[in-house]
Design a protein around this motif. Structure first.
Motif, short mmCIF file in Angstrom:
data_model
loop_
_atom_site.label_atom_id
_atom_site.label_comp_id
_atom_site.label_asym_id
_atom_site.label_seq_id
_atom_site.Cartn_x
_atom_site.Cartn_y
_atom_site.Cartn_z
N ASP A 1 -6.64 10.96 6.72
CA ASP A 1 -6.10 12.11 6.01
C ASP A 1 -5.79 13.24 6.98
O ASP A 1 -6.02 13.14 8.19
N SER A 2 -5.25 14.33 6.45
CA SER A 2 -4.77 15.43 7.29
C SER A 2 -5.89 16.19 7.98
O SER A 2 -5.64 16.95 8.92
N SER A 3 -7.14 16.03 7.55
CA SER A 3 -8.27 16.65 8.22
C SER A 3 -8.81 15.77 9.35
O SER A 3 -9.84 16.07 9.94
N PRO B 1 -9.74 18.31 -2.20
CA PRO B 1 -8.78 19.39 -2.42
C PRO B 1 -8.32 20.03 -1.11
O PRO B 1 -9.12 20.27 -0.20
N GLY B 2 -7.02 20.27 -0.99
CA GLY B 2 -6.46 20.89 0.20
C GLY B 2 -6.16 19.93 1.32
O GLY B 2 -5.69 20.35 2.39
N VAL B 3 -6.40 18.64 1.11
CA VAL B 3 -6.17 17.62 2.13
C VAL B 3 -5.19 16.60 1.57
O VAL B 3 -5.08 16.43 0.36
N TYR B 4 -4.44 15.95 2.45
CA TYR B 4 -3.49 14.94 1.99
C TYR B 4 -3.47 13.77 2.97
O TYR B 4 -3.95 13.87 4.10
N PHE B 5 -2.91 12.66 2.52
CA PHE B 5 -2.81 11.46 3.36
C PHE B 5 -1.52 11.50 4.17
O PHE B 5 -0.45 11.75 3.63
N THR C 1 0.85 -1.19 0.00
CA THR C 1 0.00 0.00 0.00
C THR C 1 0.88 1.24 0.00
O THR C 1 2.02 1.21 0.45
N PHE C 2 0.34 2.34 -0.51
CA PHE C 2 1.14 3.56 -0.60
C PHE C 2 0.28 4.80 -0.50
O PHE C 2 -0.94 4.77 -0.72
N SER C 3 0.91 5.91 -0.12
CA SER C 3 0.34 7.24 -0.33
C SER C 3 1.39 8.06 -1.04
O SER C 3 2.60 7.88 -0.84
N GLY C 4 0.95 8.94 -1.90
CA GLY C 4 1.87 9.74 -2.69
C GLY C 4 1.10 10.71 -3.55
O GLY C 4 -0.07 11.00 -3.29
N ALA C 5 1.76 11.22 -4.56
CA ALA C 5 1.13 12.15 -5.50
C ALA C 5 1.33 11.62 -6.91
O ALA C 5 2.21 10.82 -7.16
N ASN C 6 0.47 12.06 -7.82
CA ASN C 6 0.68 11.72 -9.22
C ASN C 6 1.13 12.93 -10.03
O ASN C 6 1.01 12.98 -11.24
N VAL C 7 1.66 13.90 -9.29
CA VAL C 7 2.34 15.05 -9.88
C VAL C 7 3.60 15.27 -9.07
O VAL C 7 3.55 15.33 -7.84
N LEU C 8 4.74 15.39 -9.72
CA LEU C 8 6.03 15.46 -9.04
C LEU C 8 6.06 16.60 -8.03
O LEU C 8 5.72 17.74 -8.32
N GLY C 9 6.47 16.28 -6.78
CA GLY C 9 6.70 17.28 -5.76
C GLY C 9 5.49 17.68 -4.94
O GLY C 9 5.62 18.48 -4.01
N LYS C 10 4.31 17.14 -5.23
CA LYS C 10 3.11 17.53 -4.51
C LYS C 10 2.95 16.74 -3.21
O LYS C 10 3.61 15.73 -2.99
N PHE C 11 2.03 17.20 -2.36
CA PHE C 11 1.69 16.44 -1.15
C PHE C 11 1.04 15.12 -1.54
O PHE C 11 0.46 14.99 -2.62
#
Length: 347
Positions: free
Chosen positions: A336-338, A317-321, A285-295
């Protein structure tokens, strides 16, 4: 592959062999909800929580307070914090003024062994843990619970250079774990060393375990190696996996060889940027971004056999894992961050 079945807002959560429990934060209090009862504790004292034997323990490294519950009753408070346990013992770190000690506690919470000026680091398995003297990571000490013996391991902490040519002080970034009777340690810039757990001697090493891509600037982890490079050991299969940036590496322990086995940017228009991962029998399992350098706004599941991404989900939008998903039985959990917990079931 997974479908969402529930959302819980303003919570944390815990998973253990006894199942799932909610953690809610209400003002200055934290409430931990179980099936049959609830525990309430000051929010400032809440941090790491876990079951040990019949007890539920909450340990906070900032307040240096350990709360021990039996059911919903507080039965003991300990000074310090606990960062490692095995089946029979707790490892309690204490700090009084500038004095630090590492203490091994038995099932009655009594201290049976004390190591002065020491700091617990890593529990390797139920029989062995690794520690060092405070601020002296050049010597690791291997303590065996069964024999009560200590073996010392000298770590070669020479300097290494980043891609900008700057010198960096070497340090231990990860004790990967035990394979057979060997301790695997990641130090420096992508160096992996194996040490004999009985003698402390170095057995073998890989000087650059991501050599296929380490010259690429996006893999220059000078200021944050420990945060993003984490090997996951599958000792029963004599291998380990590393999911980092856009690449999946496999370590063949029998052949002492690390190899890039999947570049997730080669066959897609997305720029995968993996941050956190966990290893399971069938999945990574993973968390990441599908755009380089994003949260890390995307979480997903990789098939360990095919190496394909089977399933993903995105944050609002505005939230991340904050972590990779956890899987228990047929459920997948991701916070998530919320502080919204999303629960999925496998279909």
């Amino acid at each position: 592959m997974f479908r969402e079945i529930e959302k819980k807002e303003s919570v944390g959560y815990g998973l253990s062999e006894r199942g799932f429990y909610n953690i809610r934060f209400l003002g200055e209090k934290a409430e931990i909800d179980f099936d049959s009862y609830q525990i309430t504790i000051d929010k400032k004292d809440f941090s790491n929580s876990f079951f040990w034997k019949e007890y539920f323990i909450i340990s906070n490294s900032n307040s240096k307070n350990v709360s021990v519950f039996l059911g919903d009753s507080l039965i003991d408070n300990l000074s310090g914090f606990i960062n490692s346990v095995n089946n029979e013992y707790l490892i309690l770190n204490k700090k009084v003024s500038s004095d630090r000690s590492l203490n091994i506690l038995n099932k009655d919470f009594n201290i049976v062994v004390t190591f002065e000026n020491s700091w617990a680091k890593w529990l390797i398995n139920t029989d062995v843990f690794i520690f060092s003297e405070y601020r002296n990571l050049e010597i690791l000490k291997v303590y065996n619970f069964n024999t009560k013996s200590i073996i010392e391991i000298s770590i070669p902490l020479d300097e290494w250079s980043g891609l900008d040519g700057e010198k960096n002080k070497n340090r231990i970034y990860q004790t990967i774990g035990q394979w057979k009777n060997e301790l695997l340690v990641f130090i420096g810039r992508f160096r992996l060393i194996s040490f004999d757990l009985e003698t402390g001697k170095e057995l073998w090493r890989i000087d650059d375990f991501i050599k296929e891509v380490s010259s690429n600037p996006i893999f220059d982890f000078t200021n944050g190696v420990s945060a993003y490079v984490k090997w996951h050991l599958s000792g029963s299969e004599d291998e380990a996996y590393l999911l980092v940036r856009n690449c999946l590496f496999k370590l063949d322990l029998n052949n002492k060889k690390s190899q890039l086995i999947k570049d997730y940017n080669e066959s897609t228009e997305q720029e995968w940027y993996f941050k956190h991962s966990r290893l399971y029998d069938d999945y990574i399992t993973f968390s990441g971004a599908n755009v380089l350098g994003k949260f890390p706004m995307v979480a997903g599941v990789i098939d360990r056999n095919t190496k394909e991404i089977l399933w993903t989900t995105k944050c609002e939008p505005g939230v991340y894992f904050e972590e990779a998903p956890q899987i228990k039985e047929d459920k997948l959990y991701i916070l998530d961050s919320s502080k919204t917990l999303r629960i999925f079931e496998e279909i």
